[in-house]
Design a protein around this motif. Structure first.
Motif, PDB file in Angstrom:
ATOM      1  N   GLU A   1       0.783  -1.093  -0.033  1.00  0.00           N
ATOM      2  CA  GLU A   1      -0.067   0.095   0.094  1.00  0.00           C
ATOM      3  C   GLU A   1       0.947   1.255   0.135  1.00  0.00           C
ATOM      4  N   SER A   2       0.240   2.304  -0.424  1.00  0.00           N
ATOM      5  CA  SER A   2       1.106   3.532  -0.673  1.00  0.00           C
ATOM      6  C   SER A   2       0.186   4.717  -0.872  1.00  0.00           C
ATOM      7  N   ASN A   3       0.816   5.953  -0.261  1.00  0.00           N
ATOM      8  CA  ASN A   3       0.152   7.151  -0.701  1.00  0.00           C
ATOM      9  C   ASN A   3       1.338   8.152  -0.828  1.00  0.00           C
ATOM     10  N   ASP A   4       0.970   9.418  -0.986  1.00  0.00           N
ATOM     11  CA  ASP A   4       2.123  10.353  -0.968  1.00  0.00           C
ATOM     12  C   ASP A   4       3.120  10.448   0.196  1.00  0.00           C
ATOM     13  N   ASN A   5       2.771  10.002   1.351  1.00  0.00           N
ATOM     14  CA  ASN A   5       3.585  10.244   2.310  1.00  0.00           C
ATOM     15  C   ASN A   5       3.758   8.705   3.196  1.00  0.00           C
TER      16      ASN A   5
ATOM     17  N   ALA B   1      12.238   0.031   0.807  1.00  0.00           N
ATOM     18  CA  ALA B   1      10.814   0.426   0.828  1.00  0.00           C
ATOM     19  C   ALA B   1      10.383   1.727   0.680  1.00  0.00           C
ATOM     20  N   TYR B   2      11.148   2.672   0.925  1.00  0.00           N
ATOM     21  CA  TYR B   2      10.949   3.953   0.906  1.00  0.00           C
ATOM     22  C   TYR B   2      11.016   4.294  -0.855  1.00  0.00           C
ATOM     23  N   ALA B   3      12.098   3.646  -1.434  1.00  0.00           N
ATOM     24  CA  ALA B   3      12.211   3.996  -2.909  1.00  0.00           C
ATOM     25  C   ALA B   3      11.078   3.738  -3.341  1.00  0.00           C
ATOM     26  N   ALA B   4      10.259   2.308  -3.152  1.00  0.00           N
ATOM     27  CA  ALA B   4       9.244   1.747  -3.623  1.00  0.00           C
ATOM     28  C   ALA B   4       8.063   2.786  -3.387  1.00  0.00           C
ATOM     29  N   MET B   5       7.633   3.217  -2.268  1.00  0.00           N
ATOM     30  CA  MET B   5       6.722   3.980  -2.088  1.00  0.00           C
ATOM     31  C   MET B   5       6.922   5.310  -2.899  1.00  0.00           C
ATOM     32  N   ARG B   6       7.969   5.873  -3.071  1.00  0.00           N
ATOM     33  CA  ARG B   6       8.312   7.356  -3.842  1.00  0.00           C
ATOM     34  C   ARG B   6       8.170   7.009  -5.370  1.00  0.00           C
ATOM     35  N   GLY B   7       8.547   5.670  -5.759  1.00  0.00           N
ATOM     36  CA  GLY B   7       8.429   5.074  -7.073  1.00  0.00           C
ATOM     37  C   GLY B   7       6.788   4.968  -7.591  1.00  0.00           C
ATOM     38  N   TYR B   8       6.306   4.515  -6.446  1.00  0.00           N
ATOM     39  CA  TYR B   8       4.909   4.359  -6.797  1.00  0.00           C
ATOM     40  C   TYR B   8       4.114   5.872  -7.086  1.00  0.00           C
ATOM     41  N   CYS B   9       4.579   6.584  -6.169  1.00  0.00           N
ATOM     42  CA  CYS B   9       3.883   7.947  -6.314  1.00  0.00           C
ATOM     43  C   CYS B   9       4.230   8.621  -7.644  1.00  0.00           C
TER      44      CYS B   9
ATOM     45  N   GLY C   1      16.460 -13.431  11.382  1.00  0.00           N
ATOM     46  CA  GLY C   1      17.331 -14.537  10.730  1.00  0.00           C
ATOM     47  C   GLY C   1      16.988 -14.532   9.091  1.00  0.00           C
ATOM     48  N   PRO C   2      17.602 -15.270   8.374  1.00  0.00           N
ATOM     49  CA  PRO C   2      17.752 -15.524   6.947  1.00  0.00           C
ATOM     50  C   PRO C   2      16.332 -15.955   6.283  1.00  0.00           C
ATOM     51  N   ASP C   3      15.793 -16.600   7.052  1.00  0.00           N
ATOM     52  CA  ASP C   3      14.417 -17.207   6.510  1.00  0.00           C
ATOM     53  C   ASP C   3      13.403 -16.511   7.180  1.00  0.00           C
ATOM     54  N   ASP C   4      13.361 -15.331   7.760  1.00  0.00           N
ATOM     55  CA  ASP C   4      12.182 -14.497   8.333  1.00  0.00           C
ATOM     56  C   ASP C   4      11.400 -14.031   7.138  1.00  0.00           C
ATOM     57  N   ARG C   5      10.145 -13.407   7.380  1.00  0.00           N
ATOM     58  CA  ARG C   5       9.670 -12.293   6.431  1.00  0.00           C
ATOM     59  C   ARG C   5       9.257 -11.117   7.197  1.00  0.00           C
ATOM     60  N   LEU C   6       9.378 -10.009   6.710  1.00  0.00           N
ATOM     61  CA  LEU C   6       9.329  -8.788   7.137  1.00  0.00           C
ATOM     62  C   LEU C   6       8.120  -7.828   6.470  1.00  0.00           C
ATOM     63  N   ARG C   7       7.635  -6.929   7.402  1.00  0.00           N
ATOM     64  CA  ARG C   7       7.003  -5.943   6.980  1.00  0.00           C
ATOM     65  C   ARG C   7       7.403  -4.572   7.258  1.00  0.00           C
ATOM     66  N   ILE C   8       7.483  -3.780   6.293  1.00  0.00           N
ATOM     67  CA  ILE C   8       8.206  -2.680   6.648  1.00  0.00           C
ATOM     68  C   ILE C   8       7.346  -1.347   6.221  1.00  0.00           C
ATOM     69  N   GLU C   9       7.261  -0.535   7.087  1.00  0.00           N
ATOM     70  CA  GLU C   9       6.370   0.812   7.147  1.00  0.00           C
ATOM     71  C   GLU C   9       7.275   1.851   6.966  1.00  0.00           C
ATOM     72  N   VAL C  10       7.044   2.816   6.095  1.00  0.00           N
ATOM     73  CA  VAL C  10       7.839   3.819   5.781  1.00  0.00           C
ATOM     74  C   VAL C  10       7.035   5.056   5.643  1.00  0.00           C
ATOM     75  N   GLU C  11       7.291   6.301   6.160  1.00  0.00           N
ATOM     76  CA  GLU C  11       6.776   7.438   6.075  1.00  0.00           C
ATOM     77  C   GLU C  11       7.717   8.658   5.867  1.00  0.00           C
ATOM     78  N   THR C  12       7.106   9.580   5.103  1.00  0.00           N
ATOM     79  CA  THR C  12       7.887  10.983   4.951  1.00  0.00           C
ATOM     80  C   THR C  12       7.634  11.804   5.827  1.00  0.00           C
ATOM     81  N   VAL C  13       8.855  12.240   6.800  1.00  0.00           N
ATOM     82  CA  VAL C  13       8.578  13.171   7.814  1.00  0.00           C
ATOM     83  C   VAL C  13       8.574  14.959   7.350  1.00  0.00           C
ATOM     84  N   THR C  14       9.469  15.090   6.257  1.00  0.00           N
ATOM     85  CA  THR C  14       9.534  16.300   5.562  1.00  0.00           C
ATOM     86  C   THR C  14      10.187  16.119   4.171  1.00  0.00           C
ATOM     87  N   GLU C  15      10.067  17.036   3.312  1.00  0.00           N
ATOM     88  CA  GLU C  15      10.598  17.249   2.245  1.00  0.00           C
ATOM     89  C   GLU C  15      11.096  18.628   2.025  1.00  0.00           C
ATOM     90  N   ILE C  16      12.449  18.710   1.582  1.00  0.00           N
ATOM     91  CA  ILE C  16      13.078  20.290   1.433  1.00  0.00           C
ATOM     92  C   ILE C  16      14.031  20.112   0.116  1.00  0.00           C
TER      93      ILE C  16
END
Length: 152
Positions: A29-33, A65-73, A99-114
């Protein structure tokens, strides 16, 4: 032909990384931020320290993960993908080993853009919901013309 931007989206549509450096699998999932991505570490060439993920790998996963969010936007606007460079890390804490067999969920958000600098936060969770790492980072995204032909 229009690109299908329905979730989940394969990360390779959104980020410049390719194996073995590409670590994330999908943008859920993704939106602008804000965005949510996943990674299954099982068949990845992840950097390890003993039998656990190297601390720097958490930051790289968050940045991808952040690059994917920005790429989507960017793709939603009908624009070509833009390069981005991780230029700083702020208080990134690994609170649980993965460990090398785990699955992760990554949440990213933009705090600010300058002016093409982005300050972002990330939280990485095990598939079961346990927080394993969190922190902030900074990304610089120069105009694509500034890096064309330079192997980026």
């Amino acid at each position: 032909m229009a690109l299908d931007l329905r979730f989940p989206l394969a990360a390779d549509l959104l980020i410049p990384h390719r194996p073995p450096m590409a670590l994330i699998d999908f943008l859920l999932e993704s939106n602008d931020n804000y965005g949510v991505a996943t990674v299954d570490l099982h068949e990845k060439a992840v950097p390890l320290l003993g039998n656990t993920l190297h601390p720097a790998a958490y930051v790289e996963i968050a940045a991808q993960a952040y690059a994917a969010m920005r790429g989507y936007c960017i793709l939603q606007q009908g624009l070509p993908l833009q390069p981005g460079f991780l230029v700083g890390i702020n208080r990134f804490v690994v609170s649980n080993q993965v460990g090398p067999d785990d699955r992760l969920r990554i949440e990213v958000e933009t705090v600010t853009e300058i002016d093409r600098f982005y300050v972002a936060n990330a939280r990485l969770f095990l598939e079961e919901g346990e927080l394993v790492a969190s922190g902030g980072f900074r990304v610089f995204s120069p105009p694509a013309a500034d890096v064309q032909g330079r192997g980026v």
